[in-house]
Scaffold this active site. Sequence first.
Site, PDB file in Angstrom:
ATOM      1  N   ARG A   1       1.005  -1.386   0.062  1.00 20.60           N
ATOM      2  CA  ARG A   1      -0.119   0.004   0.000  1.00 20.60           C
ATOM      3  C   ARG A   1       0.892   1.241   0.092  1.00 20.60           C
ATOM      4  O   ARG A   1       2.199   1.183   0.408  1.00 20.60           O
ATOM      5  CB  ARG A   1      -0.663  -0.074   1.193  1.00 20.60           C
ATOM      6  CG  ARG A   1      -2.260  -0.888   1.196  1.00 20.60           C
ATOM      7  CD  ARG A   1      -2.946  -0.708   2.421  1.00 20.60           C
ATOM      8  NE  ARG A   1      -3.593   0.523   2.439  1.00 20.60           N
ATOM      9  CZ  ARG A   1      -3.496   1.350   3.359  1.00 20.60           C
ATOM     10  NH1 ARG A   1      -2.821   1.371   4.734  1.00 20.60           N
ATOM     11  NH2 ARG A   1      -4.228   2.585   3.324  1.00 20.60           N
TER      12      ARG A   1
ATOM     13  N   LYS B   1       3.534  -6.823  11.608  1.00 20.70           N
ATOM     14  CA  LYS B   1       2.846  -7.198  10.754  1.00 20.70           C
ATOM     15  C   LYS B   1       3.331  -8.744  10.109  1.00 20.70           C
ATOM     16  O   LYS B   1       4.365  -8.928   9.921  1.00 20.70           O
ATOM     17  CB  LYS B   1       3.317  -5.984   9.610  1.00 20.70           C
ATOM     18  CG  LYS B   1       2.244  -6.321   8.511  1.00 20.70           C
ATOM     19  CD  LYS B   1       2.042  -5.080   7.711  1.00 20.70           C
ATOM     20  CE  LYS B   1       1.520  -5.073   6.262  1.00 20.70           C
ATOM     21  NZ  LYS B   1       1.142  -3.805   5.928  1.00 20.70           N
TER      22      LYS B   1
ATOM     23  N   ARG C   1      -1.433   5.784  12.716  1.00 23.69           N
ATOM     24  CA  ARG C   1      -0.365   5.123  13.791  1.00 23.69           C
ATOM     25  C   ARG C   1      -0.870   5.691  14.963  1.00 23.69           C
ATOM     26  O   ARG C   1      -1.483   6.647  15.410  1.00 23.69           O
ATOM     27  CB  ARG C   1       0.805   5.977  13.408  1.00 23.69           C
ATOM     28  CG  ARG C   1       1.351   5.839  12.003  1.00 23.69           C
ATOM     29  CD  ARG C   1       2.898   5.531  11.873  1.00 23.69           C
ATOM     30  NE  ARG C   1       3.173   5.333  10.628  1.00 23.69           N
ATOM     31  CZ  ARG C   1       4.255   5.995   9.924  1.00 23.69           C
ATOM     32  NH1 ARG C   1       4.748   6.832  10.325  1.00 23.69           N
ATOM     33  NH2 ARG C   1       4.222   5.709   8.745  1.00 23.69           N
TER      34      ARG C   1
HETATM   35  C1  BTN Z   1       0.460  -3.875   2.253  1.00 23.41           C
HETATM   36  O1  BTN Z   1       1.055  -2.699   1.947  1.00 23.41           O
HETATM   37  O2  BTN Z   1       0.316  -4.227   3.291  1.00 23.41           O
HETATM   38  C2  BTN Z   1      -0.132  -4.574   1.161  1.00 23.41           C
HETATM   39  C3  BTN Z   1       0.872  -5.649   0.608  1.00 23.41           C
HETATM   40  C4  BTN Z   1       0.387  -6.596  -0.555  1.00 23.41           C
HETATM   41  C5  BTN Z   1       1.560  -7.412  -1.076  1.00 23.41           C
HETATM   42  C6  BTN Z   1       0.797  -8.472  -1.893  1.00 23.41           C
HETATM   43  S1  BTN Z   1       2.102  -9.863  -2.157  1.00 23.41           S
HETATM   44  C7  BTN Z   1       1.057 -10.286  -3.690  1.00 23.41           C
HETATM   45  C8  BTN Z   1       0.444  -8.833  -4.221  1.00 23.41           C
HETATM   46  N1  BTN Z   1       1.055  -8.589  -5.405  1.00 23.41           N
HETATM   47  C9  BTN Z   1       1.733  -7.427  -5.033  1.00 23.41           C
HETATM   48  O3  BTN Z   1       2.663  -6.981  -5.670  1.00 23.41           O
HETATM   49  N2  BTN Z   1       1.355  -7.039  -3.654  1.00 23.41           N
HETATM   50  C10 BTN Z   1       0.383  -7.820  -3.213  1.00 23.41           C
END
Ligand code: BTN
Length: 265
Positions: free
Chosen positions: A62, A128, A256
């Site tokens: 994100r 996380k 946060r």
């Molecule tokens: C976050 O920032 O918390 C979201 C992370 C999401 C990661 C997943 S891994 C599979 C899919 N492909 C990506 O490039 N991102 C999501």
Amino acid sequence: MELLNYDEICASIEPENLSRLAELKIFTEIDSTNSYLLEQAKLGAPSGTACFAEQQTRGRGRLGRAWFSPFGANLYFSMLWRFPETALGVSSLGVALAVMVAQVLHKYGIQSGVQLKWPNDVLIAGRKLAGILLESNEPNSVVIGIGLNLDVSTANEKNWIDLLEVTGRPVQRNFLAGLLINELLAKLPNYAERGLRPYLAEWQMHDVLFNQEVVVHTPVQQIKGWMRGISERGELLLENENGLLQPFCYGEVSVRLDPVLGVRD
Ligand code: BTN
């Protein structure tokens, strides 16, 4: 760690749900499973098209962040889902999906300690474990991307945790991958009909920020207040310093703890 295997993954998907899986690909390496499915969506791929990758060279998180994606270590999963026109917005879908991931962890044997942090982070001990990225390039269609940390020991990042550390045992990657697909295929049709309501109680049980003093970061400002949970549309509800309840949608917003210790994304 065991490598991903199509048959082993499908073995833990119930037949009724398997019928909703349009396609499942397993890539050895890809830039991003989300980027791949966004392209497939444009080409008309059906709802229930899904993929895993052993490694992502440009995994995305994100807020424009990179997602740590080394080979064979974690789960990088995406699924394209097409909703009827009436389906609810992305804030509520993110919340529902975080609850679904918590349920998957429960089915995998993690009975306690799972925390959810708006909009859709899954944590254990304030660190996380999983993140969800929702992206859309067409009306009524969304690419759901889920990154689940199984072994992030090489990252040396103290704000992350992985299943290896949580369970103390080698992770059954294929079983877990199957549980994840199974949960989504079971719940997404229902979500389109009933929305967030069936998920709210469970979100509240795990809501790590509830009644905490927080700072909401938007691209233009930072607002202090108290987290008062989420709305039925999945918006974050912040009681600001004037006592007013302000809703925030999924998007360029992060939250946060204040002071910035403990839970952050
Ligand atoms: C976050 O920032 O918390 C979201 C992370 C999401 C990661 C997943 S891994 C599979 C899919 N492909 C990506 O490039 N991102 C999501």
